[in-house]
Design a protein around this motif. Structure first.
Motif, PDB file in Angstrom:
ATOM      1  N   GLU A 108       1.257  -0.844   0.048  1.00  0.00           N
ATOM      2  CA  GLU A 108       0.413   0.174   0.283  1.00  0.00           C
ATOM      3  C   GLU A 108       0.980   1.178  -0.126  1.00  0.00           C
ATOM      4  N   ASP A 109       0.854   2.124  -0.693  1.00  0.00           N
ATOM      5  CA  ASP A 109       1.846   3.223  -1.203  1.00  0.00           C
ATOM      6  C   ASP A 109       1.434   4.294  -0.033  1.00  0.00           C
ATOM      7  N   GLU A 110      -0.373   4.389   0.195  1.00  0.00           N
ATOM      8  CA  GLU A 110      -0.711   5.103   1.177  1.00  0.00           C
ATOM      9  C   GLU A 110      -0.327   4.963   2.751  1.00  0.00           C
TER      10      GLU A 110
ATOM     11  N   ASP B 292      -2.284  -3.698  -2.125  1.00  0.00           N
ATOM     12  CA  ASP B 292      -3.683  -2.117  -2.851  1.00  0.00           C
ATOM     13  C   ASP B 292      -3.700  -2.406  -4.772  1.00  0.00           C
TER      14      ASP B 292
ATOM     15  N   MET C 192      -4.048   0.532  -6.556  1.00  0.00           N
ATOM     16  CA  MET C 192      -3.823   2.134  -7.729  1.00  0.00           C
ATOM     17  C   MET C 192      -2.542   2.376  -6.946  1.00  0.00           C
TER      18      MET C 192
ATOM     19  N   LYS D 242     -12.512  -1.216   0.840  1.00  0.00           N
ATOM     20  CA  LYS D 242     -12.150   0.028   1.460  1.00  0.00           C
ATOM     21  C   LYS D 242     -12.972   1.027   1.699  1.00  0.00           C
TER      22      LYS D 242
HETATM   23 CA    CA Z   1      -2.851   3.595  -3.043  1.00  0.00          CA
END
Ligand code: CA
Length: 228
Positions: free
Chosen positions: A8-10, A53, A55, A103
């Motif tokens: 997950e990039d966030e 994730d 995106m 989510k």
């Molecule tokens: Ca993302």
């Protein structure tokens, strides 16, 4: 300790997931990009479940999923989807994911899904006959493998669990709810559609012609029936 990868990039979401995984007794491995996730998996072959994730900055989660599945059929894969990505659920499952979580999700929901996947991966072959032989198919319950006419067919854990259920109930019409409960567990609150998507995928792998299936037949308005 059971090891889980979270891609997950966030950072906020990732930290939130990591904290809750650790609280639930899992060892968490983190990645912020698809490339990083593939790297972590290479370094940690004992990762049992990957949470992906969709995106991401470098590639999308489906591509990561396909990449993982190209070499690893055993690992459990859960996709993180946004509410608006209704179609992505199906795409994700078709690229080899076992489950998806929408989510925003609660920590309890996510860990319940991970626990369920781990239960399926761990399997419980005890007490089963070692070989299920029907028509051209031989399923080895101890090794969790399937052959058709002596050729190995590679199945994901979920596909294997569904096919095993069918082969243990030849000729019996099973409702989609039966399949969902047997494979995903009684506490699973997902949609019945996940059954259909997995059946579609299984048919592509095991039928001579997936467009006119003869092993897994549809029982209209009810579910499916196995015959080989
Ligand atoms: Ca993302």
């Amino acid at each position: 300790m059971k090891k889980v990868l979270i891609l997950e990039d966030e950072v906020n979401i990732r930290s939130f997931v990591v904290i809750n995984l650790r609280r639930a007794g899992y060892d968490a491995v983190e990645a912020g990009t698809g490339a990083e996730a593939l790297e972590r998996l290479k370094d940690n072959p004992d990762i049992g479940v990957a949470i992906l994730d969709i995106m991401l900055p470098d590639m999308d989660g489906f591509e990561v999923c396909r990449n993982i599945r190209a070499t690893n059929k055993q690992i459990g894969i859960i996709m993180l989807t946004a509410r608006t990505q209704e179609m992505d659920k199906v795409t994700g499952l078709m690229t080899g994911a076992d489950d998806y979580v929408t989510k925003p999700f609660s920590p309890a929901e996510l860990t319940a899904r991970i626990d369920a996947l781990y239960r399926r991966i761990g399997g419980d072959g005890a007490g089963d006959a070692e070989l299920l032989t029907q028509g051209p198919f031989v399923m080895n319950v101890r090794n969790r493998t399937l052959e058709k006419n002596g050729e190995r067919i590679r199945l994901t854990q979920v596909e294997y669990a569904i096919l095993k259920l069918f082969m243990q109930n030849p000729g019996r019409a099973l409702s989609r709810e039966d399949v969902l409960t047997a494979v995903w567990g009684r506490d699973y609150d997902g949609e019945l559609k996940i059954v259909d998507v997995n059946i579609r995928r299984l048919r592509i792998k095991i039928e001579d012609d997936a467009t006119s299936p003869k092993f897994i037949t549809t029982v209209w308005g009810f579910g499916y029936k196995w015959g080989a």
